[in-house]
Write an enzyme that holds these catalytic residues in place. Structure first.
Site, PDB file in Angstrom:
ATOM      1  N   HIS A   1     -57.117  18.436 -32.381  1.00  0.00           N
ATOM      2  CA  HIS A   1     -58.423  17.787 -32.390  1.00  0.00           C
ATOM      3  C   HIS A   1     -58.763  17.306 -33.799  1.00  0.00           C
ATOM      4  CE1 HIS A   1     -59.879  20.228 -28.615  1.00  0.00           C
ATOM      5  NE2 HIS A   1     -58.766  19.547 -28.411  1.00  0.00           N
TER       6      HIS A   1
ATOM      7  N   SER B   1     -56.250  15.414 -25.897  1.00  0.00           N
ATOM      8  CA  SER B   1     -57.397  15.698 -26.762  1.00  0.00           C
ATOM      9  C   SER B   1     -57.258  15.145 -28.175  1.00  0.00           C
ATOM     10  CB  SER B   1     -57.637  17.216 -26.830  1.00  0.00           C
ATOM     11  OG  SER B   1     -57.918  17.739 -25.548  1.00  0.00           O
TER      12      SER B   1
END
Length: 245
Positions: free
Chosen positions: A187, A141
């Site tokens: 993220h 991610s």
């Protein structure tokens, strides 16, 4: 499904096809299948593989390889983690790989993953009660959010309509707070670093704008890499576990 031949791979490579994108997807899926198989053989073995490969702020500097290995690990007990990430990779990877070139795209992906590690280290310092140092994460991610930021920067630069992309990114950023157990710190780190590198490539220092993309990627890519590593090392000076593990 048949594996592509060398001639087919060469054909795609020469025409800017998503060769690196597919290679990353295959690598992530292969590692996930190893995790699943290890779980059938021994849950202890599966847990050992994940623990050895995941990135943890407390041990990241002492075990720097985990920055890379964690990018290819996914939750073995659910298909959703690997499925969602690979769909996301295939949704943005081919376009960026075509625009940037194969190796530069791979560089952006890996540097964005490094940015995800920086996000985890930053949380280690900022989290109340030192709980951030006891955190650990894995998954693609961080690198993927760097690709999201890159596409956003490129589309904004060429004047494309980015409203739908902004909504999609907002949903992805909000998802960790709805689902829970998702490393939103990685993220954010990947998004910031991937966006910064792409902004430098498309704008950056004015006198260097006329340089080739290859030259700019070498200069800016290594510059951002050194900066992120330096920040990780600086943040690690506050690591209460640095001398204990």
């Amino acid at each position: 499904m048949r594996m592509p031949t060398k001639q087919q791979i060469r054909y795609q490579w020469e025409r800017g096809g998503p060769v690196i994108t597919w290679a990353l997807i295959i690598a992530c899926v292969a590692v996930w299948l190893v995790e699943v198989l290890a779980g059938f053989l021994s849950p202890v073995l599966q847990n050992w593989l994940i623990v050895q490969g995941m990135a943890a702020p407390a041990t990241m500097v002492r075990e720097p390889w985990t920055i890379v290995t964690s990018m290819f690990l996914h939750a073995p007990n659910s298909i959703l983690h690997i499925l969602f990430n690979m769909i996301a990779l295939y949704s943005v990877g081919p376009e960026l790989e075509r625009l940037m070139g194969h190796w530069r795209f791979l560089g952006l992906y890996m540097i964005s993953g490094l940015g995800g590690a920086l996000g985890l280290m930053t949380w280690g310092v900022l989290a109340p009660g030192g709980q951030g140092w006891r955190y650990a994460a894995y998954g693609a991610s961080g690198a993927l959010f760097g690709l999201f930021a890159a596409l956003l920067v490129v589309y904004r630069r060429i004047g494309a309509d980015i409203r739908s992309m902004l909504v999609w990114m907002a949903v992805n950023f909000a998802l960790p707070f709805v689902v829970g157990g998702v490393a939103w710190q990685a993220h954010v780190g990947g998004f910031v670093v991937g966006g910064l590198l792409t902004w430098l490539l498309v704008a950056g220092v004015k006198p260097w704008r006329g340089k080739s993309l290859k030259w700019r990627m070498q200069v800016y890519g290594w510059g951002v890499t050194v900066l992120v590593i330096a920040l990780i090392l600086a943040l690690n000076t506050a690591n209460p576990y640095a001398g204990l593990l």
